[in-house]
Design a protein around this motif. Structure first.
Motif, PDB file in Angstrom:
ATOM      1  N   GLY A 220       0.799  -1.216   0.000  1.00 43.41           N
ATOM      2  CA  GLY A 220       0.000   0.000   0.000  1.00 43.41           C
ATOM      3  C   GLY A 220       0.828   1.260   0.000  1.00 43.41           C
ATOM      4  N   PHE A 221       0.149   2.397  -0.183  1.00 46.35           N
ATOM      5  CA  PHE A 221       0.809   3.694  -0.149  1.00 46.35           C
ATOM      6  C   PHE A 221      -0.150   4.724   0.415  1.00 46.35           C
ATOM      7  CE2 PHE A 221      -1.100   3.144  -4.317  1.00 46.35           C
ATOM      8  CZ  PHE A 221      -1.848   4.298  -4.476  1.00 46.35           C
ATOM      9  N   LEU A 222       0.403   5.794   0.981  1.00 45.43           N
ATOM     10  CA  LEU A 222      -0.374   6.889   1.555  1.00 45.43           C
ATOM     11  C   LEU A 222       0.299   8.202   1.194  1.00 45.43           C
ATOM     12  CD1 LEU A 222      -2.047   7.105   5.009  1.00 45.43           C
ATOM     13  CD2 LEU A 222      -0.483   8.936   4.336  1.00 45.43           C
ATOM     14  N   GLY A 231      -3.352  16.373   7.015  1.00 46.79           N
ATOM     15  CA  GLY A 231      -2.844  16.569   5.660  1.00 46.79           C
ATOM     16  C   GLY A 231      -3.080  15.408   4.715  1.00 46.79           C
ATOM     17  N   PHE A 232      -4.045  14.552   5.019  1.00 42.59           N
ATOM     18  CA  PHE A 232      -4.267  13.358   4.198  1.00 42.59           C
ATOM     19  C   PHE A 232      -4.773  13.744   2.810  1.00 42.59           C
ATOM     20  CE2 PHE A 232      -7.235  10.117   2.654  1.00 42.59           C
ATOM     21  CZ  PHE A 232      -6.413   8.994   2.624  1.00 42.59           C
ATOM     22  N   LEU A 233      -4.118  13.187   1.785  1.00 42.19           N
ATOM     23  CA  LEU A 233      -4.528  13.441   0.409  1.00 42.19           C
ATOM     24  C   LEU A 233      -5.072  12.193  -0.287  1.00 42.19           C
ATOM     25  CD1 LEU A 233      -1.610  15.743  -0.848  1.00 42.19           C
ATOM     26  CD2 LEU A 233      -3.863  16.414  -0.003  1.00 42.19           C
ATOM     27  N   GLY A 234      -4.615  11.029   0.131  1.00 45.16           N
ATOM     28  CA  GLY A 234      -5.115   9.817  -0.507  1.00 45.16           C
ATOM     29  C   GLY A 234      -4.287   8.605  -0.146  1.00 45.16           C
ATOM     30  N   ASN A 235      -4.825   7.436  -0.473  1.00 46.66           N
ATOM     31  CA  ASN A 235      -4.089   6.196  -0.264  1.00 46.66           C
ATOM     32  C   ASN A 235      -4.583   5.156  -1.264  1.00 46.66           C
ATOM     33  OD1 ASN A 235      -6.599   5.644   0.781  1.00 46.66           O
ATOM     34  ND2 ASN A 235      -5.839   4.541   2.567  1.00 46.66           N
ATOM     35  N   ASP A 270      -2.476   6.775  -9.635  1.00 47.02           N
ATOM     36  CA  ASP A 270      -3.491   7.700  -9.137  1.00 47.02           C
ATOM     37  C   ASP A 270      -2.938   9.117  -9.192  1.00 47.02           C
ATOM     38  OD1 ASP A 270      -5.909   8.532  -8.117  1.00 47.02           O
ATOM     39  OD2 ASP A 270      -5.911   7.101  -6.460  1.00 47.02           O
ATOM     40  N   SER A 271      -3.825  10.087  -8.996  1.00 44.83           N
ATOM     41  CA  SER A 271      -3.417  11.493  -8.914  1.00 44.83           C
ATOM     42  C   SER A 271      -4.191  12.156  -7.791  1.00 44.83           C
ATOM     43  CB  SER A 271      -3.656  12.214 -10.246  1.00 44.83           C
ATOM     44  OG  SER A 271      -5.028  12.185 -10.591  1.00 44.83           O
TER      45      SER A 271
END
Length: 472
Positions: A220-222, A231-235, A270-271
């Motif tokens: 996975g990635f975050l 500051g979460f943008l995506g995972n 993803d973006s």
């Protein structure tokens, strides 16, 4: 190691190359496990002369006892508007500017030996991508990089950074406002743990408080903005991390717009768009942070400016991002991203043999009739058209019964600073170049200053096992 008198090697001396290598440190590895840091004095088909601080004088060694030689190769500047990548049937990969394509041969203008012409029967693929202005390519050593965290958590060897413990390695003022950062990551035992920090103001610690952070943990990635609370943008996840122990990662980012995207093994994952980007602290720092104690290798780092004339960071797709895996990218609630050369196939139907993909995602049916000064002539069902080569992403070659070139005694594998890797027989050394030959391209002169690594005895199974086992 048995040392041989350097006087035996006088006949092979290459004065120009000696001068070019002065004060450059390299690594020589032997079949018995010994290693010597130093610099290459001269090289021939059978011997090399090595200068090392632990030797009383430059000494000669037989190449039959050498595994490989790491050199501080340099990357030449290029003003080409595209980069062509030719894949050969023996596993070689060659980068350059596309000069010509015929039914019988493909020619590239390369930075390391001028024009190379490959037999069509030995070419398995041809891709085109935008040429970029590279700011950094390496690594070529620890100079200019700062290590944070545990002492000696990172080291440099054989054109790569190795992580041995939790810690960071970073470089200040390396990233422009809009950039592409690509690198190869390798790990062991299914334990991939890495943080990549972009646009950092401080690379002195391992808990970033500025810039963007992409954390990779197993499959996975975050993504988050280090400036903002949370500051979460995506995972998400990628099957590539679960099925491999080595991947190519590219992150494109802009601190002017707050947009980021990521590619893994040339597939768009993803973006993201950061709504708080105007409030954050950003600078030009790049940092890699190992999050565990298991071995990790980072190599083939490339930093480039993004083309201001193109949209190389696609807009985030509407809908939920899901599990990315399988034979491409599975996105739930979203279609494939447009305007990117790494988009997955748009249809499950196999494409026609003579249909070529364009940089904007469209495809074109036709046959290549000529290439001249970066312009390609294509015969289509609607007539002949002309396009800049840079507009293409692949070129469909005429079908052929492919062949693999023969293996010959004296073959070496040379890895170039631009990412090329070529096998050829070393026929001679003079004037700072290696003359080499292969069934793939005939004979050519390769600039030694453009070579990062030379592997010897590449068909010896015992040495190959040692070469692989010592990668870590």
């Amino acid at each position: 190691m048995k040392l041989f008198s350097s006087t035996l090697f006088i006949a092979f001396a290459v004065a120009e190359f000696c001068a070019a290598q002065e004060n450059k440190v390299s690594i020589l590895r032997f079949s018995n496990g010994d290693r010597l840091t130093g610099s290459l004095e001269t090289l021939s088909a059978d011997l090399l002369v090595w200068n090392s601080p632990i030797l009383d004088k430059p000494s000669a060694f037989f190449l039959k006892s050498v595994v490989d030689l790491t050199l501080p190769g340099t990357q030449s500047e290029s003003n080409a508007d595209h980069e062509a990548i030719v894949s050969l049937t023996n596993g070689d990969v060659v980068h350059g500017r596309l000069a010509s394509v015929t039914d019988d041969a493909i020619s590239l203008e390369t930075a390391f030996c001028g024009r190379l012409t490959f037999k069509r029967l030995n070419v398995s693929g041809l891709k085109i991508r935008d040429s970029r202005k590279f700011i950094y390519r390496g690594p070529v050593g620890l100079e200019g990089w700062k290590i944070a965290g545990k002492p000696k958590s990172w080291s440099y060897e054989r054109s790569a950074f190795f992580a041995h413990a939790q810690g960071g390695i970073g470089k200040e003022n390396i990233l422009p406002e809009e950039c592409s950062v690509s690198f190869d990551a390798s790990w062991k035992d299914e334990a991939f743990g890495l943080k990549v920090i972009l646009f950092s103001t401080d690379i002195g610690g391992i808990e970033p408080t500025s810039g963007y952070e992409i954390t990779f943990q197993r499959g996975g990635f975050l993504v988050r903005n280090c400036n903002a609370q949370g500051g979460f943008l995506g995972n998400g996840q990628s099957q590539e991390f679960l099925e491999n122990e080595k991947v190519k990662i590219e992150i494109r980012a802009s601190r002017k717009t707050g947009k980021l995207c990521m590619l893994v093994n040339d597939q768009m994952i993803d973006s993201w768009s950061d709504p708080e980007f105007k409030k954050g602290k950003f600078a030009g720092g790049l940092q890699f942070i190992s999050v565990g104690s298991l071995p990790l290798r980072i190599s083939s780092i490339a930093v480039a400016e993004l083309d201001k004339g193109g949209d190389q960071i696609p807009e985030p797709q509407v809908g939920m991002g899901g599990f990315r895996g399988g034979m491409g990218i599975q996105r739930f609630g979203a279609g494939p991203m447009a305007n990117d050369d790494s988009s997955p196939p748009e249809s499950k139907k196999p494409s026609e043999n003579n249909r070529m993909k364009l940089s904007n995602g469209d495809s074109l049916e036709g046959e290549v009739s000529a290439i001249n000064d970066g312009i390609i002539d294509i015969k289509t069902p609607l007539g002949e058209i002309q396009l800049p080569v840079a507009r293409l992403r692949d070129i469909k070659l005429k079908s052929a019964d492919l062949e693999i070139c023969i293996r010959r005694k004296g073959d070496i594998r040379a890895s170039m600073s631009d990412g090329s890797s070529i096998v050829f027989r070393m026929d001679g050394v003079a004037n700072g170049s290696i003359t080499g030959s292969s069934q793939n391209f005939g004979s050519a002169d390769f600039k030694i200053d453009a070579i990062n690594r030379i592997e010897f005895n590449i068909y010896d199974p015992d040495l190959e096992g040692k070469r692989v086992s010592e990668e870590w």
